[in-house]
Design an enzyme around this catalytic site. Structure first.
Site, PDB file in Angstrom:
ATOM      1  CG  ASP A 144      -1.398   0.513  -3.798  1.00  0.00           C
ATOM      2  OD1 ASP A 144      -1.322   0.213  -4.994  1.00  0.00           O
ATOM      3  OD2 ASP A 144      -1.703  -0.290  -2.909  1.00  0.00           O
TER       4      ASP A 144
ATOM      5  CG  ASP B  49      -7.400  -3.667  -4.235  1.00  0.00           C
ATOM      6  OD1 ASP B  49      -6.529  -3.113  -3.535  1.00  0.00           O
ATOM      7  OD2 ASP B  49      -8.323  -4.347  -3.753  1.00  0.00           O
TER       8      ASP B  49
ATOM      9  N   GLY C  93       0.798  -1.216   0.000  1.00  0.00           N
ATOM     10  CA  GLY C  93       0.000   0.000   0.000  1.00  0.00           C
ATOM     11  C   GLY C  93       0.831   1.268   0.000  1.00  0.00           C
TER      12      GLY C  93
ATOM     13  CD  GLU D 271      -0.193  -4.774  -3.075  1.00  0.00           C
ATOM     14  OE1 GLU D 271      -0.482  -3.652  -2.628  1.00  0.00           O
ATOM     15  OE2 GLU D 271       0.916  -5.018  -3.615  1.00  0.00           O
TER      16      GLU D 271
END
Length: 285
Positions: free
Chosen positions: A129, A157, A126, A149
């Site tokens: 991300d 995602d 994350g 992930e």
């Protein structure tokens, strides 16, 4: 700042500066992103975006690491909340949760002001991300990265698979995402994920602040416009992008900032630009 957060801290190191620091502040959890983090991040960014004293935002992490990814307890909580006898309703609920978490990172792009990531230590899952949504990325030599992930049986995602290919190239993004391997600050620089490596965290903090101050000294109309046009141009052909920036500049080019910049150049002095006006309606970008 007047707001208090559970997972974040906003700091202005110098009252004369328009550079603000947005700090991931869960050092005892290696700044893992909790469900609260995804609620607070867009609120903090909106607050900074609307604050006329803010010109540039630096995102960093408290403690030894930038971000160790999504908090595993949060993942477990999401999984439990989505368990239902009705598969359709359970899936719809999970989709809304994912979209809400995606929006937290997208808020970085939606912020008018440039957002710079200053990365030290771990930047995992994350965390990747988050930094791929930032406008510029710098790191310290001890930084390391992993798109983790697939090792957790998850398809990333929250933005990495959408944003990373345009930063490092499709083939590199595919390899990093499928292997989940750890890669160093040096490789991140070679790939173009980060623009510069600093020797230590203290050098990173000092160097990035200096760069941010330089950006903050420029015309806010030109800086915010450059960010907006570059982001929009990702989705456009060259011809469409040229048309878009022509329309943008037809509205923004003739300004007091232009007159001030030309005057300052001619008089060999530092320009002085007016602050941006905050949003008239909360939540409008």
């Amino acid at each position: 700042m007047e707001s208090s957060y559970k997972t974040l801290e906003i700091i202005r190191n110098n009252t004369d500066s328009s550079v603000f620091h947005l700090i991931l502040n869960r050092p005892s959890h290696l700044n893992a992103l909790s469900l609260d983090s995804f609620i607070e991040l867009p609120k903090a960014l909106s607050s900074l975006d609307q604050n006329p004293d803010v010109s540039v935002i630096i995102i960093s992490g408290a403690g030894k690491h930038f971000c160790s990814g999504i908090d595993l307890n949060s993942l477990s909580s999401i999984s439990q909340q989505s368990s239902s006898d009705d598969k359709g309703r359970s899936s719809e609920q999970l989709r809304r949760k994912i979209k809400s978490m995606q929006a937290a990172n997208t808020a970085i792009e939606q912020c008018r002001k440039p957002v710079i990531a200053a990365i030290h230590g771990a930047c995992i899952g994350g965390g990747v991300d988050l930094i791929t949504a930032c406008d510029i990325r710098y790191c310290s030599e001890d930084a390391f990265f992993s798109i983790k992930e697939v090792d957790l049986a998850i398809v990333a995602d929250l933005g990495t698979l959408q944003r990373l290919p345009s930063i490092v190239g499709y083939a590199n993004a595919m390899e990093l995402a499928l292997t989940a391997r750890r890669f160093s600050s040096r490789e991140a620089k070679d790939l173009g994920l980060v623009s510069q490596i600093f020797g230590s965290k203290s050098e990173l903090d000092h160097g990035v602040t200096k760069i941010a101050e330089g950006i903050a000294s420029k015309s806010p109309l030109a800086v915010t416009g450059t960010k907006a046009v570059l982001l929009r141009s990702r989705e456009l052909s060259v011809e469409q992008g040229l048309d878009y920036v022509a329309t943008w500049n037809s509205a923004m080019l003739i300004s007091n900032d232009l007159n001030e910049a030309v005057s300052a150049q001619m008089m060999k002095r530092r320009p002085r630009f007016a602050k941006l006006i905050g949003n008239l309606v909360s939540g409008v970008h």
